[in-house]
Design a protein around this motif. Structure first.
Motif, PDB file in Angstrom:
ATOM      1  N   LEU A 170       0.828  -1.209   0.000  1.00 13.71           N
ATOM      2  CA  LEU A 170       0.000   0.000   0.000  1.00 13.71           C
ATOM      3  C   LEU A 170       0.860   1.255   0.000  1.00 13.71           C
ATOM      4  O   LEU A 170       0.467   2.286  -0.555  1.00 13.71           O
ATOM      5  CB  LEU A 170      -0.930   0.001   1.209  1.00 13.71           C
ATOM      6  N   MET A 171       2.055   1.176   0.605  1.00 13.73           N
ATOM      7  CA  MET A 171       2.980   2.303   0.627  1.00 13.73           C
ATOM      8  C   MET A 171       3.817   2.403  -0.642  1.00 13.73           C
ATOM      9  O   MET A 171       4.685   3.283  -0.743  1.00 13.73           O
ATOM     10  CB  MET A 171       3.894   2.193   1.850  1.00 13.73           C
ATOM     11  N   GLU A 172       3.569   1.505  -1.611  1.00 20.82           N
ATOM     12  CA  GLU A 172       4.282   1.481  -2.885  1.00 20.82           C
ATOM     13  C   GLU A 172       5.775   1.249  -2.697  1.00 20.82           C
ATOM     14  O   GLU A 172       6.597   1.700  -3.520  1.00 20.82           O
ATOM     15  CB  GLU A 172       4.009   2.751  -3.694  1.00 20.82           C
ATOM     16  N   ALA A 173       6.140   0.492  -1.667  1.00 23.03           N
ATOM     17  CA  ALA A 173       7.529   0.090  -1.452  1.00 23.03           C
ATOM     18  C   ALA A 173       7.734  -1.260  -2.133  1.00 23.03           C
ATOM     19  O   ALA A 173       7.960  -2.294  -1.502  1.00 23.03           O
ATOM     20  CB  ALA A 173       7.830   0.014   0.045  1.00 23.03           C
ATOM     21  N   ASP A 207      -4.368   8.907   1.300  1.00 21.72           N
ATOM     22  CA  ASP A 207      -5.274   8.792   0.147  1.00 21.72           C
ATOM     23  C   ASP A 207      -4.610   7.985  -0.968  1.00 21.72           C
ATOM     24  O   ASP A 207      -4.649   8.345  -2.146  1.00 21.72           O
ATOM     25  CB  ASP A 207      -5.697  10.169  -0.364  1.00 21.72           C
ATOM     26  N   THR A 208      -4.023   6.860  -0.596  1.00 23.28           N
ATOM     27  CA  THR A 208      -3.266   6.048  -1.539  1.00 23.28           C
ATOM     28  C   THR A 208      -4.134   5.586  -2.703  1.00 23.28           C
ATOM     29  O   THR A 208      -5.271   5.155  -2.516  1.00 23.28           O
ATOM     30  CB  THR A 208      -2.652   4.821  -0.839  1.00 23.28           C
ATOM     31  N   PRO A 209      -3.608   5.639  -3.925  1.00 23.38           N
ATOM     32  CA  PRO A 209      -4.364   5.146  -5.090  1.00 23.38           C
ATOM     33  C   PRO A 209      -4.458   3.635  -5.137  1.00 23.38           C
ATOM     34  O   PRO A 209      -5.184   3.092  -5.988  1.00 23.38           O
ATOM     35  CB  PRO A 209      -3.559   5.686  -6.276  1.00 23.38           C
ATOM     36  N   ARG A 210      -3.759   2.943  -4.252  1.00 25.32           N
ATOM     37  CA  ARG A 210      -3.777   1.483  -4.287  1.00 25.32           C
ATOM     38  C   ARG A 210      -4.933   0.873  -3.489  1.00 25.32           C
ATOM     39  O   ARG A 210      -5.066  -0.349  -3.452  1.00 25.32           O
ATOM     40  CB  ARG A 210      -2.442   0.930  -3.791  1.00 25.32           C
TER      41      ARG A 210
END
Length: 456
Positions: free
Chosen positions: A86-89, A433-436
């Motif tokens: 979710l954090m795009e890591a 407001d994550t896009p994932r």
């Protein structure tokens, strides 16, 4: 809990309107950046000092097993995968998945606690699969779930034993409670949906049915039960542990799988709780422990873990009561900075002074923000996050607190696996407001494992 923008509104709440707006991103973006930075800083220490261990010891930099001494199963990294995603890591997600595929083996000749193994390992692997689409993770989730099944199938009542040997299937521990027999439906249900094997859902639901059907004439549930006889072992009803997630999974099962029978059971029990357990003290809403058969108040201590119930009430349409209960825990946070494990709400004194990085207050802040759109819940969660950083950050990670009333609060050399899955994810979802994530239709389990709503 199932998080759905608009679901609470349909039941009388308001739809959040701040998700994704430019003004919201501008205001909360720096907080989201801080959450991600702290999470990845702690993750790097885990990689360097405790890779593959269940827990890192954040003060000494050591390693710690959770389920069985000498048998770490990478609990922290399994719990962290969907949060990292979710954090795009993504490079860190790949690192964790490689370890799971190459090293995670559940053929362990030792008794594992069935409830904890389900919510943490089955749920963590299922969430990792949902986020990444890597079927090897689903295979691992099915493998460990299958090793838990004898706890159900060898029980004469359908109530699972507390422990099962993952290698032999030997079961033990019939003295159990409604949390440990009734918190499987989300994880087992998605496995049934994804594999086509209905056994998982049916076994989990049957255990919940046995508990519901044994409710008192007041429609209240004691919390301790015997898996072999099906008889109650006490008379005490509570929305805190060890009663909490049984109620949560009734609602979640209904929303996830559109099972109206579960909704009926949830409504029956919730109506009774609101009528016979809720009380106000000094203007604040609380839920004392009561005798399930007479309604007599047995204790006015309140566990920090009961804070989840504010969010569950909001999600299921009882928005005013959910907010009022969150107000009560906010008063405790205002008093202590970090909420102690339990308080006597008649005196606002701590009866257990530790706090094991508990996430329930942030969990409910997220649920209430989604249900109402009110920024006050983000404000409350920011205070929770900032106080955690100020009191728990130490040399190699974040430490549980031994005494929140000490000046400064004293730390213990442990970081629970749920820290990687729960409050860091709640903070991230509140502020980024994550896009994932599909903010309008998603599901987080009792361990905050994302089992619906990942946007790949």
């Amino acid at each position: 809990m199932l998080r759905a923008l608009g679901a609470a509104a349909a039941a009388g709440g308001m739809v959040a309107t701040t998700v994704g707006t430019a003004s919201a991103r501008g205001r909360w973006g720096p907080v989201a950046d801080a959450v991600r930075e702290e999470h990845l800083w702690a993750w790097r220490h885990y990689i360097e000092r405790a890779w593959g261990a269940d827990h890192i010891k954040p003060i000494s930099g050591g390693r710690e097993d959770f389920f069985v001494e000498g048998h770490s199963v990478g609990l922290s990294l399994v719990e962290a995968v969907d949060t990292l995603w979710l954090m795009e890591a993504d490079s860190e997600v790949d690192r964790a998945v490689r370890w799971i595929v190459d090293h995670l083996d559940f053929d362990i000749d030792a008794p594992f606690q069935v409830f904890e193994t389900n919510i943490r390992m089955v749920g963590g692997l299922a969430a990792a699969y949902h986020c990444t689409g890597d079927r090897r993770l689903l295979e691992r989730a099915v493998d460990v779930a299958d090793r838990l099944l004898p706890a159900f199938t060898r029980s004469p009542t359908g109530l699972p034993y507390r422990y099962v040997n993952l290698a032999t299937g030997e079961v033990s521990g019939p003295e159990t409670n409604i949390v440990e027999v009734g918190t499987y439906l989300a994880e087992f249900g998605v496995l049934s949906r994804w594999t086509g094997d209905q056994r998982y859902y049916d076994l989990a639901k049957q255990a919940m049915r046995v508990v519901h059907d044994k409710r008192s004439e007041l429609d209240l549930l004691p919390h301790d039960i015997h898996a072999e006889t099906g008889e109650w072992r006490n008379r005490r009803a509570t929305v805190g542990p060890p009663g909490d997630s049984y109620y949560e999974y009734l609602w979640d099962g209904y929303r996830l799988f559109d099972d109206p029978e579960l909704r009926q059971w949830y409504d029956t029990l919730t109506d009774a709780i609101l009528a016979k357990q809720a009380e106000r003290h000094a203007g604040l809403l609380w839920f004392p422990q009561v005798d399930a058969f007479t309604g007599e108040v047995l204790s006015r201590e309140q566990s920090v873990l009961a804070g989840f119930y504010a969010g569950l009430l909001a999600e299921s349409g009882h928005v005013a009561e959910g907010r009022a209960y969150h107000d009560a825990f906010t008063a405790v946070q205002d008093r202590f900075g970090v909420i102690p494990t339990s308080v006597d709400y008649t005196t606002m004194t701590a009866t257990r002074v530790e706090n094991a990085l508990r996430p329930e207050y942030a969990d409910s802040a997220l649920a209430l923000w989604l249900a109402t759109g009110h920024e006050v819940f983000r404000e409350r969660a920011r205070t929770h996050f900032e106080n955690m950083v100020a009191t728990s950050k130490t040399r190699h990670g974040f430490a549980a607190l031994a005494d929140v009333t000490a000046t400064p609060p004293s730390q213990g050399d442990t970081c629970p696996g749920y820290w990687w899955s729960e409050q860091m994810k709640y903070y991230w979802l509140l502020f980024s407001d994550t896009p994932r994530l599909d903010y309008r239709d998603h599901y987080l389990s009792t361990e905050a494992n994302l089992l619906r709503g990942a946007k790949r």
